[in-house]
Design a protein around this motif. Structure first.
Motif, PDB file in Angstrom:
ATOM      1  N   PHE A 113      -5.368  -1.813   6.676  1.00  0.00           N
ATOM      2  CA  PHE A 113      -4.858  -0.916   7.723  1.00  0.00           C
ATOM      3  C   PHE A 113      -5.776   0.310   7.852  1.00  0.00           C
ATOM      4  O   PHE A 113      -6.432   0.513   8.882  1.00  0.00           O
ATOM      5  CB  PHE A 113      -3.415  -0.514   7.354  1.00  0.00           C
ATOM      6  CG  PHE A 113      -2.605   0.071   8.486  1.00  0.00           C
ATOM      7  CD1 PHE A 113      -3.182   0.544   9.668  1.00  0.00           C
ATOM      8  CD2 PHE A 113      -1.212   0.147   8.373  1.00  0.00           C
ATOM      9  CE1 PHE A 113      -2.409   1.083  10.693  1.00  0.00           C
ATOM     10  CE2 PHE A 113      -0.431   0.677   9.393  1.00  0.00           C
ATOM     11  CZ  PHE A 113      -1.031   1.146  10.552  1.00  0.00           C
ATOM     12  N   HIS A 114      -5.885   1.127   6.794  1.00  0.00           N
ATOM     13  CA  HIS A 114      -6.745   2.313   6.854  1.00  0.00           C
ATOM     14  C   HIS A 114      -7.821   2.325   5.780  1.00  0.00           C
ATOM     15  O   HIS A 114      -8.578   3.281   5.687  1.00  0.00           O
ATOM     16  CB  HIS A 114      -5.910   3.589   6.716  1.00  0.00           C
ATOM     17  CG  HIS A 114      -4.754   3.693   7.662  1.00  0.00           C
ATOM     18  ND1 HIS A 114      -3.489   3.227   7.348  1.00  0.00           N
ATOM     19  CD2 HIS A 114      -4.653   4.190   8.926  1.00  0.00           C
ATOM     20  CE1 HIS A 114      -2.659   3.438   8.360  1.00  0.00           C
ATOM     21  NE2 HIS A 114      -3.340   4.009   9.349  1.00  0.00           N
ATOM     22  N   GLY A 115      -7.833   1.282   4.942  1.00  0.00           N
ATOM     23  CA  GLY A 115      -8.945   1.137   4.014  1.00  0.00           C
ATOM     24  C   GLY A 115      -8.779   1.750   2.635  1.00  0.00           C
ATOM     25  O   GLY A 115      -9.778   1.913   1.924  1.00  0.00           O
ATOM     26  N   TRP A 116      -7.562   2.094   2.222  1.00  0.00           N
ATOM     27  CA  TRP A 116      -7.404   2.549   0.839  1.00  0.00           C
ATOM     28  C   TRP A 116      -7.836   1.405  -0.089  1.00  0.00           C
ATOM     29  O   TRP A 116      -7.553   0.239   0.181  1.00  0.00           O
ATOM     30  CB  TRP A 116      -5.951   2.914   0.527  1.00  0.00           C
ATOM     31  CG  TRP A 116      -5.512   4.242   1.071  1.00  0.00           C
ATOM     32  CD1 TRP A 116      -6.004   4.896   2.149  1.00  0.00           C
ATOM     33  CD2 TRP A 116      -4.452   5.060   0.542  1.00  0.00           C
ATOM     34  NE1 TRP A 116      -5.334   6.072   2.349  1.00  0.00           N
ATOM     35  CE2 TRP A 116      -4.369   6.203   1.370  1.00  0.00           C
ATOM     36  CE3 TRP A 116      -3.574   4.944  -0.519  1.00  0.00           C
ATOM     37  CZ2 TRP A 116      -3.441   7.216   1.152  1.00  0.00           C
ATOM     38  CZ3 TRP A 116      -2.639   5.947  -0.739  1.00  0.00           C
ATOM     39  CH2 TRP A 116      -2.591   7.079   0.081  1.00  0.00           C
ATOM     40  N   HIS A 119       0.269   4.019   1.220  1.00  0.00           N
ATOM     41  CA  HIS A 119       0.099   4.866   2.395  1.00  0.00           C
ATOM     42  C   HIS A 119       1.155   4.576   3.460  1.00  0.00           C
ATOM     43  O   HIS A 119       2.059   5.382   3.687  1.00  0.00           O
ATOM     44  CB  HIS A 119      -1.328   4.684   2.947  1.00  0.00           C
ATOM     45  CG  HIS A 119      -1.621   5.537   4.143  1.00  0.00           C
ATOM     46  ND1 HIS A 119      -2.326   5.067   5.225  1.00  0.00           N
ATOM     47  CD2 HIS A 119      -1.301   6.816   4.418  1.00  0.00           C
ATOM     48  CE1 HIS A 119      -2.422   6.041   6.126  1.00  0.00           C
ATOM     49  NE2 HIS A 119      -1.819   7.115   5.658  1.00  0.00           N
ATOM     50  N   ARG A 120       1.111   3.407   4.098  1.00  0.00           N
ATOM     51  CA  ARG A 120       2.115   3.051   5.098  1.00  0.00           C
ATOM     52  C   ARG A 120       2.828   1.740   4.799  1.00  0.00           C
ATOM     53  O   ARG A 120       3.551   1.217   5.627  1.00  0.00           O
ATOM     54  CB  ARG A 120       1.483   2.957   6.494  1.00  0.00           C
ATOM     55  CG  ARG A 120       1.143   4.263   7.128  1.00  0.00           C
ATOM     56  CD  ARG A 120       2.384   5.102   7.448  1.00  0.00           C
ATOM     57  NE  ARG A 120       1.993   6.362   8.028  1.00  0.00           N
ATOM     58  CZ  ARG A 120       1.580   7.418   7.339  1.00  0.00           C
ATOM     59  NH1 ARG A 120       1.530   7.360   6.016  1.00  0.00           N
ATOM     60  NH2 ARG A 120       1.213   8.536   7.941  1.00  0.00           N
ATOM     61  N   MET A 172       1.536  -1.361   4.127  1.00  0.00           N
ATOM     62  CA  MET A 172       0.887  -2.649   4.422  1.00  0.00           C
ATOM     63  C   MET A 172       0.669  -3.409   3.104  1.00  0.00           C
ATOM     64  O   MET A 172       0.697  -2.809   2.028  1.00  0.00           O
ATOM     65  CB  MET A 172      -0.459  -2.355   5.097  1.00  0.00           C
ATOM     66  CG  MET A 172      -1.292  -3.549   5.437  1.00  0.00           C
ATOM     67  SD  MET A 172      -0.448  -4.627   6.601  1.00  0.00           S
ATOM     68  CE  MET A 172      -1.770  -5.734   7.025  1.00  0.00           C
ATOM     69  N   CYS A 205       0.838  -1.191   0.000  1.00  0.00           N
ATOM     70  CA  CYS A 205       0.000   0.000   0.000  1.00  0.00           C
ATOM     71  C   CYS A 205       0.882   1.253   0.000  1.00  0.00           C
ATOM     72  O   CYS A 205       1.871   1.313   0.737  1.00  0.00           O
ATOM     73  CB  CYS A 205      -0.913  -0.021   1.222  1.00  0.00           C
ATOM     74  SG  CYS A 205      -1.979   1.420   1.330  1.00  0.00           S
ATOM     75  N   CYS A 246      -6.940  -2.231   1.404  1.00  0.00           N
ATOM     76  CA  CYS A 246      -5.891  -2.363   2.410  1.00  0.00           C
ATOM     77  C   CYS A 246      -6.542  -2.431   3.791  1.00  0.00           C
ATOM     78  O   CYS A 246      -7.392  -1.592   4.136  1.00  0.00           O
ATOM     79  CB  CYS A 246      -4.930  -1.173   2.322  1.00  0.00           C
ATOM     80  SG  CYS A 246      -3.695  -1.185   3.643  1.00  0.00           S
TER      81      CYS A 246
HETATM   82 FE1  FES Z   1      -2.822   0.967   3.591  1.00  0.00          FE
HETATM   83 FE2  FES Z   1      -2.865   2.878   5.399  1.00  0.00          FE
HETATM   84  S1  FES Z   1      -1.349   1.395   5.038  1.00  0.00           S
HETATM   85  S2  FES Z   1      -4.396   2.354   3.968  1.00  0.00           S
END
Ligand code: FES
Length: 444
Positions: free
Chosen positions: A101-104, A81-82, A84, A79, A99
């Protein structure tokens, strides 16, 4: 790190340090795995739109996905974002990936299609900038390979003369192959042990697999009869070896017995015998028996019993093996089942041959903890100086013996080229110059 003091393919000497060093391993991830063509999937693993499989390029997880238009795409399973995993399943069918973790949310092509509260919390969501990192793909007769490197040669050029040998494993019959089974396991040994063996080492079979072959010899009709002739002829090849080995300038290797790869599976043996004329008509007589064992550099190996496997590097002291049994679509059901069971009995984690190989590789790795063991040059001199080009109807560089280390020398010559960090155009030019010079010297 310069590894040229550790490898001397022209003299057939290699120091064990290359199987042990963490620094060399990190360099392999960057210079070899991130720049080579790596096997990712077969078309038959992704029959429907939305079908996906997770695989690896080195230690990088990759998602391979069948698109709605029938094409295949692949991207880093990370991902943006972070970092994952975008998808945590090994395989399946999806309309999109979220994802956890935060739903992207990512589309099947790796593009970001939704970010929770995106419009409120980002100044501007530049979707093109947020998309998952794409992999460059090539599809050769259903086998899908990927690379990160836009400058790597086209896959057909990377295969080169090996394509002729590869076809003898994957294109023997109309309709190609289908997947009939799979295994995954981890071994505490360096990935190169499992790459150089199929590229080069048929020599170990007579000793390392002696007990496995004896157990697998089909039983005689009765206590007073010898084992069947066909099985004894197969075994006889190990102690009376003849055959060939091929080495590619791109590190691929192939080796085979003149009488075919020994098998103790009567169903497979009989079917191969019954269809030999058909294969000869399709591929030519030289390739009926030229499938023995092979490796496409760096980590995709194949065996004549339709075992295909990828060896993922997991640090200098560990590998993760994924093995697929792929049977010809044209084969009768009982042959497909025999092929599946043959992998189970031979080269699965519980297979007899695999256990033999694992003992050798694990012990080699353990010994390399020693200081002197890492420095002592290991000897790769079998059939050194005996290579010819385009001889005996065989394309490329071969030696006229199945017990040889020409494939390993070719693999490590290419390994050195890659580890030098030279860009691909320089490498391909260097390889061509080397081959031209060798051909001229042999002709003189
Ligand atoms: Fe994937 Fe934050 S790590 S949405």
């Amino acid at each position: 790190m310069d590894v040229s003091h550790l490898i001397d393919p022209d003299r057939g000497l290699i120091r064990g340090e290359i199987f042990h060093s963490q620094a060399i391993y990190e360099q392999e991830l960057e210079q070899i795995f991130a720049r080579s063509w790596i096997f990712l999937a077969h078309d038959k693993m992704l029959p429907q739109p939305g079908d996906f499989i997770q695989n690896y390029i080195g230690e990088d997880p990759v998602l391979v996905v069948r698109q709605p238009d029938g094409s295949v795409r692949a991207f880093l399973n990370q991902c943006r974002h972070r970092g994952m995993r975008i998808c945590r399943a090994d395989r399946g069918n999806a309309r999109n990936f979220m994802c956890s973790f935060h739903g992207w949310n990512y589309g099947l092509d790796g593009d970001v299609i939704n970010i929770p509260h995106g419009e409120a919390i980002y100044d501007a969501v530049e979707r093109a900038e947020f998309r998952a990192t794409p992999v460059r793909l090539a599809n050769y007769k259903g086998f899908i390979f990927g690379t990160w490197d836009a400058a790597a040669p086209a896959f057909e050029d990377y295969l080169g003369d090996f394509a002729w040998y590869f076809d003898a494993y994957i294109d023997r019959y109309e309709g190609g192959l289908e997947v009939v089974g799979m295994h995954k396991w981890v071994l505490p040994a360096n990935w190169k042990f499992n790459a150089e063996q199929p590229a080069s080492d048929m020599y170990h079979g007579e000793v390392s697999h002696a007990s496995a072959f004896q157990v697998m010899v089909p039983p005689p009709k009765d206590a007073h009869s010898p084992p069947p002739d066909w099985a004894m002829r197969q075994l006889g090849q190990l102690s009376n070896p003849s055959g060939f080995q091929f080495a590619s300038p791109y590190g691929h290797g192939n080796g085979w017995f003149a009488g075919g790869m020994p098998t103790m599976n009567e169903t497979i043996y009989r079917w191969q015998e019954a269809t030999a004329a058909q294969v000869a008509a399709r591929l030519g007589p030289e390739r009926v028996l030229s499938a023995g064992h092979a490796n496409i550099f760096p980590n995709f190996m194949m065996l004549s019993n339709y075992t295909f496997r990828v060896t993922h590097p997991r640090g200098p002291n560990e590998m993760e093996i994924w093995a697929w049994s792929m049977a010809p679509v044209a084969a009768p059901a009982e042959v497909k089942e025999a092929i599946r069971l043959d992998l189970l009995r031979t080269f699965s984690p519980a297979g007899m041959f695999e256990q033999d190989d694992a003992v050798n590789w694990e012990e080699e790795q353990r010994i390399l903890r020693g200081h002197m063991a890492r420095k002592a040059p290991l000897i790769y001199k079998q059939m050194l100086g005996r290579a010819r080009y385009d001889a005996d109807g065989l394309p490329g560089r071969t030696v006229p013996h199945v017990y040889a280390e020409e494939g390993a020398r070719g693999m490590y010559r290419h390994y050195m080229d890659m580890m030098s960090g030279a860009p691909w155009p320089d490498l391909t030019r260097r390889k061509q110059q080397r081959e031209d010079a060798e051909r001229r010297a042999l002709a003189a």
